[in-house]
Design an enzyme around this catalytic site. Structure first.
Site, short mmCIF file in Angstrom:
data_model
loop_
_atom_site.label_atom_id
_atom_site.label_comp_id
_atom_site.label_asym_id
_atom_site.label_seq_id
_atom_site.Cartn_x
_atom_site.Cartn_y
_atom_site.Cartn_z
N HIS A 1 0.82 -1.22 0.00
CA HIS A 1 0.00 0.00 0.00
C HIS A 1 0.86 1.28 0.00
O HIS A 1 0.34 2.37 -0.21
CB HIS A 1 -0.92 0.00 1.23
CG HIS A 1 -2.23 0.68 0.99
ND1 HIS A 1 -2.47 1.51 -0.09
CD2 HIS A 1 -3.40 0.66 1.70
CE1 HIS A 1 -3.70 1.97 -0.04
NE2 HIS A 1 -4.30 1.48 1.03
N ASP B 1 -2.22 2.21 -4.55
CA ASP B 1 -3.45 2.65 -3.88
C ASP B 1 -4.55 1.61 -4.05
O ASP B 1 -4.48 0.74 -4.93
CB ASP B 1 -3.91 3.99 -4.45
CG ASP B 1 -2.96 5.12 -4.11
OD1 ASP B 1 -2.31 5.05 -3.05
OD2 ASP B 1 -2.85 6.08 -4.91
#
Length: 516
Positions: free
Chosen positions: A487, A491
């Site tokens: 992450h 995204d």
């Protein structure tokens, strides 16, 4: 006259190994090519054969020592003496003859069956018969080779005798448990004739009564676990028992309801610094402590590093595999006839991922310090479970390859992985990974990243489930997909978009051809 035994080439970028086991001691007679010792590296186990016949005069590198490439391991003296006398074959030959006499009373005919092909694999193709009708065969001698979507399986003779009938010819598709051939036990005495070359390897079989030398690692593991050769199904060429065969036999025994409690080697986590809680003496007596292999230590370290370093998150979706299954069923025979390789599911997933990575390039990127490195290529890692642990060979430039090239490369790398013959170069440089837990029956899982990659796709078992299609409830072959991603660089929108593109490509494979 003496001959030096040195450390062989260990693979690209591998410069040292640990001496795991010596199978001979000073003063022992050795035959040429007989296994002397076993070395362990971070990735593979290497067996060192004798370069000449003679006597083992001196062991220079003891067990547990770390040695470099071309380092001196041992010295063999009186070269040729032991090989010229070859006294050992006679007892082995007598035992083999005794085994043959016992088999004479067992019955007239023995069926050769298709062995278990693995989880979710229900059929195979007969690739090659090594024997023809009328040939004499030994017990455990290789009769034929089967091919599935994932692996090649060698089928050994269940008994000595004469191959009286072949029920499935080359190219035939057979189901798991189907009959392949029939062996007549009445003519097996002829199997001993015309095999002087095999008899030369009998001394190294360590009294097994076979004309095939089992892998030294397999013999060591059988001795440690107290397993007899008749309890293990051999998959190596010419009936050779491999280390993974013994491990499978151990796993099958542990899975049985009446099996004893599983030994403790897999229980300790790779947290070496943490002290273990005291164990009562009566429990300690029933435990077994085995040092982790270097491969297992490396796997444990890398997986824990991935959890500690990356901001790992997983997103899920499901895909209707009906279109891929129909397309594969329609063209698999023509595909195999033209390209010489079976059309499996993995090539569809590799192509679908390559297609999706062009739209979401951050999933194919990595973090280097404060920089993001975007890769204008796809080196696809394909996770392969082996008896020694998980390895990830890499299909380089997969985005430029067609279905046939991908299938051939995956088959080649998978076979080399299971045989422990992958080099370091073949397991480095991947930019994205696919892991197929479905072959073991996994319905859902969250795969762990393979650093420094930013994404890994988890495939799972294909299972029919009720789905609503155009207002009607119908049974469809569904598979859950899982994308674990870093992450820090990917995204949520990018991860979901990637997985949706993979889903769309698989549910309508024509999109791959039209680059949509």
């Amino acid at each position: 006259m003496s001959t030096e035994v040195r450390v062989p080439t260990l693979g690209e970028s591998v410069t040292e190994a640990t001496v795991a086991t010596w199978f001979k001691k000073p003063g022992d007679s050795v035959a040429e090519d007989e296994m002397l010792c076993e070395l362990e590296t971070d990735k593979v186990t290497v067996e060192v054969p004798s370069p000449a016949a003679g006597k083992l005069a001196d062991i220079v590198a003891a067990e547990g020592e770390t040695v470099g490439v071309d380092a001196l391991l041992a010295v063999i003296s009186e070269a040729g003496q032991a090989g010229s006398e070859t006294p050992q074959p006679r007892p082995s030959e007598e035992k083999a003859e005794a085994d043959a006499e016992e088999a004479d009373t067992a019955g007239d005919a023995v069926d050769v069956m298709v062995p278990a092909l693995g989880e979710s694999v229900t059929e195979a193709t007969v690739a090659t018969w090594f024997k023809k009708v009328g040939d004499a065969v030994e017990a455990d001698e290789m009769l034929c080779e089967l091919e599935t979507d994932k692996v090649s399986v060698e089928v050994p003779a269940p008994a000595a005798g004469t191959l009286s009938e072949i029920l499935a010819e080359d190219g035939s598709t057979v189901a798991a448990g189907a009959r392949l051939a029939v062996i007549s036990a009445s003519g097996k005495g002829a199997a001993k004739a015309g095999k002087p070359a095999s008899e030369e390897t009998a001394p190294a079989a360590q009294g097994s009564g076979k004309d095939v030398e089992d892998a030294p690692a397999a013999r060591k593991l059988m001795a440690e676990k107290g397993i007899g050769r008749d309890q293990v199904t051999a998959t190596g060429r010419d009936g050779r028992i491999m280390k993974e065969d013994v491990q499978k036999a151990i796993a099958n025994a542990d899975a049985a309801p009446a099996a004893q409690a599983a030994p403790a080697p897999t229980a300790p986590a790779p947290r070496a610094p943490a002290a273990r809680a005291p164990v009562p003496a009566e429990d300690a007596a029933r435990e077994e402590r085995v040092k982790m292999t270097r491969l297992r230590q490396t796997i444990a370290r890398r997986l824990k590093d991935a959890q500690n370093t990356a901001a790992m998150l997983t997103t899920y979706n499901e895909v209707d595999m009906g279109a891929v299954m129909d397309l594969r069923k329609e063209y698999k025979d023509l595909f195999e006839k033209k390209h010489g390789v079976k059309l499996g599911f993995m090539s569809f997933f590799v192509k679908a991922c390559c297609h999706a990575l062009t739209e979401v390039p951050e999933v194919n990127a990595e973090i280097d310090g404060t920089d993001v490195v975007y890769k204008n290529y796809v080196h696809m890692g394909v996770a392969v479970g082996t008896p020694s642990g998980l390895v990830v060979p890499v299909v380089r430039d997969a985005d430029k390859m067609g279905f046939a090239a991908i299938e051939k490369k995956i088959a080649e790398l998978g076979l080399r992985a299971r045989d422990g013959k992958l080099s370091m170069a073949e397991m480095q440089g991947g930019s994205f990974t696919i892991s197929n837990g479905g072959v073991y029956g996994s319905l859902m899982s969250s795969p762990i990243l393979n650093p420094p990659q930013s994404g890994i796709l988890g495939m799972h078992k294909i299972q029919e489930r009720p789905m609503v299609v155009k207002g009607q409830i119908v049974a469809r072959p569904m598979m859950y997909l899982a994308l674990s991603y870093d992450h820090r660089i990917v995204d949520g929108k990018g991860a979901v978009t990637f997985l949706v593109r993979v889903k769309e490509a698989l549910e309508d494979p024509r999109r791959l051809l039209m680059d949509l």
